[in-house]
Design an enzyme around this catalytic site. Structure first.
Site, PDB file in Angstrom:
ATOM      1  N   ILE A 139      12.078  17.941 -41.798  1.00  0.00           N
ATOM      2  CA  ILE A 139      11.762  16.605 -42.301  1.00  0.00           C
ATOM      3  C   ILE A 139      11.515  15.699 -41.097  1.00  0.00           C
ATOM      4  CG2 ILE A 139      12.502  14.692 -43.742  1.00  0.00           C
ATOM      5  CD1 ILE A 139      12.158  17.419 -45.213  1.00  0.00           C
ATOM      6  N   LYS A 140      10.357  15.062 -41.083  1.00  0.00           N
ATOM      7  CA  LYS A 140       9.993  14.221 -39.942  1.00  0.00           C
ATOM      8  C   LYS A 140      10.518  12.794 -40.151  1.00  0.00           C
ATOM      9  CE  LYS A 140       6.005  14.879 -37.747  1.00  0.00           C
ATOM     10  NZ  LYS A 140       4.548  15.018 -37.506  1.00  0.00           N
TER      11      LYS A 140
END
Length: 372
Positions: A139-140
């Protein structure tokens, strides 16, 4: 598999593709790049999705179904993007298994409009991890001030994170600290630290673009001689900081508990200035335990004529610091540049997200069934 890409991989650089689209998945192109070009991961961002979805190729059937259900445009985007990430993660799963979870990763970004909202970023990260539901997802989360506590919290929950939009050395150290704090929370909560992975995306080419512009404006021979040096110097000093932090007593205690190092990832490695070699930000940033996420053009250029000469980072720190000091001496403010680039990065991703909202809304309207 090309010799240059294999040599790069053998030096400890993980080659990730900075692009994703449904056509790339369904055509078999992504699988080919994994088999033939040593690609072991994929990164996405709002700009990449905006380009892919507005191109429309391969999305019509899903958009038609979403329109029939009368979903909101925000829900439609999340259904479309997470489907692509899930399918790419499945294609990369053998790499994930073969590397013990280090590679075979696909990244998906939280809504960039939440970049300055810690609580919403955490909630979105949890939702994305649940929606994609693949162990090889990252997850960025952007490395804004509000993003830092979100990184700690999300890592503490056992969710793997790709920290994005890092431009400054100071912020990079804060990111590493946030990661270690997250691991400490995860350990206290009884999480299996060996399952948690993270990369820190340190942006490269945009630093040269902005600083070169300022050097050209100054216009002296001394200033012009510094063109094209800042981005490499900045990234190399980031690697020095990485070596320092991940040999500290604090880190060693976590490593003993099963934790993995947060690898530096070189992002924005497509060369913008045609005066520079098109493989500059690949061949000059070679060091163990790093990731280079490349646009396809840069990947192909490296395969075609990249010269991999071994580690090009270690041993360069003194010169790198001298190059940054020289910038200050001619009147370029490092602090001003990196803050501008962070602000612009958030704004550009938010603008791409808004463009994606508009184009998806138009497609939902176009494909909506007529009312009986």
């Amino acid at each position: 598999m090309t010799d240059a890409l294999k040599r790069l991989s053998d030096e400890g650089v993980a080659i990730w593709l900075d692009d994703l689209s449904r056509k790339r998945i369904t055509s078999g192109n992504l699988a080919e790049l994994i088999d033939d070009s040593h690609v072991v991961g994929v990164t996405t961002n709002p700009s990449i999705f905006q380009k892919a979805i507005s191109g429309g190729d391969g999305y019509q059937r899903q958009v038609t179904d979403l329109a029939a259900r009368k979903v909101t445009v925000e829900e439609a985007i999340r259904m479309i993007t997470t489907a692509d990430v899930r399918d790419a993660a499945d294609i990369l799963r053998p790499v994930f298994d073969a590397t013990g979870g280090q590679d075979g990763r696909v990244s998906i970004e939280v809504d960039p409009r939440l970049a300055h909202n810690t609580t919403a970023t955490i909630a979105e990260a949890k939702q994305l991890a649940w929606l994609v539901d693949r162990p090889n997802t990252l997850i960025k989360i952007p490395a804004t001030k509000a993003g830092l506590p979100a990184i700690t919290e999300v890592i503490g929950l056992g969710i793997s994170v790709n920290v994005t939009l890092i431009f400054s050395l100071e912020r990079y150290r804060e990111v590493m600290d946030a990661y270690l704090s997250g691991l400490e929370k995860a350990k206290a909560a009884g999480q299996d630290l060996s399952k948690i992975r993270s990369v820190a995306s340190f942006f490269v080419s945009r630093v040269d673009t902005e600083i070169d512009k300022r050097l050209d404006k100054i216009g002296t021979d001394e200033a012009k001689a510094l063109r094209g040096k800042a981005a490499l110097a900045n990234a190399r000093l980031a690697y020095q900081a990485y070596e320092e932090v991940f040999s500290s007593e604090r880190w060693l205690a976590l490593e003993k508990a099963g934790a993995n190092k947060q690898r530096p990832l070189w992002a924005s490695t497509g060369v913008k200035d045609p005066a520079y070699p098109d493989t500059l930000y690949v061949t000059e940033l070679v060091a163990p335990n790093t990731v280079n996420t490349m646009p396809e053009a840069t990947l192909q250029a490296t395969a075609d004529h990249g010269e991999i000469t071994g580690n090009t980072i270690q041993g360069s720190y003194e010169q790198a610091q001298a190059d940054l000091d020289a910038l200050a001496a001619v009147g370029v403010s490092y602090d001003d540049v990196v803050q501008l680039l962070e602000d612009e990065g958030v704004e550009k991703f938010a603008a791409s997200w808004n463009d994606l909202l508009k184009s998806t809304e138009a497609e939902l309207a176009r494909l909506a069934p007529s009312e009986a």
